[in-house]
Design an enzyme around this catalytic site. Structure first.
Site, short mmCIF file in Angstrom:
data_model
loop_
_atom_site.label_atom_id
_atom_site.label_comp_id
_atom_site.label_asym_id
_atom_site.label_seq_id
_atom_site.Cartn_x
_atom_site.Cartn_y
_atom_site.Cartn_z
N HIS A 192 10.34 8.05 0.44
CA HIS A 192 8.80 8.50 -0.09
C HIS A 192 8.98 9.78 -1.25
O HIS A 192 9.73 10.77 -1.14
CB HIS A 192 7.93 8.57 0.20
CG HIS A 192 6.64 9.16 0.58
ND1 HIS A 192 6.05 10.63 0.20
CD2 HIS A 192 5.64 8.95 0.25
CE1 HIS A 192 5.13 10.79 0.40
NE2 HIS A 192 4.28 9.03 -0.44
N LYS A 199 2.99 0.07 -7.00
CA LYS A 199 2.17 0.17 -6.34
C LYS A 199 1.53 -0.15 -6.27
O LYS A 199 0.32 -0.82 -7.09
CB LYS A 199 1.64 2.00 -7.31
CG LYS A 199 0.17 2.81 -6.60
CD LYS A 199 0.47 2.89 -5.09
CE LYS A 199 1.79 3.46 -4.51
NZ LYS A 199 1.84 3.85 -2.66
O1 GKR Z 1 1.36 9.17 -6.25
O2 GKR Z 1 -0.73 7.56 -6.12
C1 GKR Z 1 0.20 7.92 -5.97
C2 GKR Z 1 0.90 7.93 -4.66
O3 GKR Z 1 0.24 6.35 -3.63
C3 GKR Z 1 1.80 8.83 -3.30
O4 GKR Z 1 0.75 9.32 -3.40
C4 GKR Z 1 2.12 8.21 -2.49
O5 GKR Z 1 1.99 9.06 -0.93
O6 GKR Z 1 3.97 7.51 -3.38
C5 GKR Z 1 3.53 7.28 -2.01
C6 GKR Z 1 3.23 6.12 -1.45
O7 GKR Z 1 4.72 5.58 -1.76
O8 GKR Z 1 2.97 5.85 -0.32
MG MG Z 2 4.01 4.30 0.23
#
Ligand code: GKR
Ligand code: MG
Length: 418
Positions: A316, A189
């Site tokens: 996702h 991420k």
């Molecule tokens: O949990 O911070 C998080 C992610 O960024 C999530 O909100 C996203 O929806 O996991 C997700 C993604 O793949 O974009």
């Molecule tokens: Mg994503």
């Protein structure tokens, strides 16, 4: 046999301080647990978002489902659409702007109906969905830059993952994930630090995990020009590039020069987005999410459409518990063209709402829980405890930017950042 009662329970569970482009996760994540009970006492389960808007939709729809046959998914769909004032829309083309709210509400109940169908027939949900395409569904190690502890939690023991703000700490996080769960692919991420720093983290991961497919996901945090500048640096590093930019039109721009498949869970998130996605050739992998695509059957339909247009499909995730993981695993097991290891936040969650506690991901994969339906049952004590968390936690809508302002008062959470 008919549906006699439908219950929606809001819950909150602990969530670590994971960083993303918007900010940082709050100490509590919200969810809803859906129970659909028949007049012969069987209960079908669903799990969905727990924010006020979702709860209001689910609670408004719930009483309208009493009296339905759990096999009658067309009537369920009309009942859900009626809440959004579009009962007649079941015969119409999907709106080009998407229909996330109603598709999410449909999914929440559809999973519980499918669970019931399985319980009534004595068959697992994957059989209701057409049978196994694979025995186990692969998931990827989902890495986050993170703080060691939440700012508001000075007395709370730091989580076992520790801080991850350097390349070395991220490699250690990956090592822990791989050692604990046997994951065979890795997702980073991103969108948190300068992109060149994040590419260096990827390089460190590549060195520590040779041969592992790697993905990076800045959640639309970069501009098209930043993505163009970074592209050569991804050579030999990436399996796919996820949501570098923030709109379908920009993904279309990036696709013109991208040397890697582009994946998304942000710009193609509804059936109504598919025509434009195809026209722009903007996306090569759609990361489906049954929670907002409309359920498990919608996920299968999406995978089928993917075959029509040569678009890959994976999954996702957001912070979730075991009912969602069971549902993801049943549908993943039933989709022949699921070509990538799916995302899951599950390792980040300590709490659980199903009997027997957390499911065990082994060798980076999970088999659908055995038994009829989803194969999971509610732990009512845990449900009550997590509901009490929801009652007292003070959070009613996820707001990562607000949480980040506790650390950095001038934080805007705007995109693109870089
Ligand atoms: O949990 O911070 C998080 C992610 O960024 C999530 O909100 C996203 O929806 O996991 C997700 C993604 O793949 O974009
Ligand atoms: Mg994503």
């Amino acid at each position: 046999m008919r549906i006699a009662d439908v219950r929606v329970t809001a819950i909150a569970f602990r969530d670590p301080p994971l960083l993303n482009v918007s900010g940082v996760h709050e100490p509590w994540a919200l969810r809803s647990i859906i129970e659909v009970e028949t007049d012969n006492g069987l209960v079908g389960l669903g799990e969905s978002y727990g924010e006020d808007e979702t709860l209001a939709n689910l609670n408004a729809i719930a009483p309208t489902l009493v009296g339905l046959d759990p096999f009658d998914l067309n009537t369920l769909t009309r009942a859900v659409y009626a809440r959004f004032g579009d009962e007649g829309d079941v015969q119409k083309t999907f709106p080009p702007q998407g229909d996330k709210a109603r598709a999410s509400a449909l999914a929440a109940f559809e999973v519980a109906f499918l669970d019931l169908q399985g319980r009534l027939t004595g068959r697992p949900v994957y059989e209701i969905l057409g049978g196994l395409a694979r025995e186990r569904v692969s998931y990827s190690a989902y890495l986050f830059y993170k703080f060691a502890r939440h700012r508001d939690d000075p007395g709370y023991a730091p989580d076992p993952w520790g801080e991850a703000l350097t390349h070395e700490q991220m490699v250690a996080q990956a090592r822990r994930m791989v050692d604990l769960y046997g994951f065979g692919s890795i997702k980073l991420k991103a969108g948190v630090f300068e992109p060149d720093f994040e590419v260096e983290t990827l390089r460190a991961l590549r060195e520590a995990f040779p041969g592992y497919p790697l993905r990076i996901d800045p959640n639309g945090g970069w501009t098209v020009e930043t993505t163009r500048r970074l592209m050569p640096k991804f050579a030999g590093l990436l399996e796919y590039l996820e949501d570098p930019v923030n709109s379908l039109a920009e993904m279309g721009e990036v696709a013109k020069f991208s040397t890697h498949p582009l994946a998304t869970n942000m710009v193609t998130i509804a059936f109504g987005h598919i025509p434009e996605t195809v026209r722009l050739n903007a996306v090569q992998v759609i990361l489906s999410d049954h929670h907002y695509w409309g359920g498990l059957r919608a996920t299968q339909q999406l995978a089928h459409i993917g075959r029509v247009f040569g678009i890959g499909v994976s999954m996702h995730s957001n912070s979730h518990l075991g009912i969602s993981l069971a549902a993801m695993t049943h549908v993943g097991a039933a989709i022949p063209n699921l070509a990538y290891a799916c995302d899951t936040h599950y390792p980040w969650q300590e709490d659980e709402v199903i009997e027997g506690g957390k499911m065990r991901i082994e060798n980076g994969s999970l088999a659908p829980p055995p038994g009829p339906g989803l194969g999971v049952t509610l732990d009512r004590r845990e449900l009550a405890r997590l509901h009490e968390n929801w009652r007292t936690c003070g959070i009613r809508k996820r707001d990562d930017a607000k949480e980040m302002r506790k650390y950095q008062p001038d934080w805007s959470g705007r995109r693109p950042r870089f």
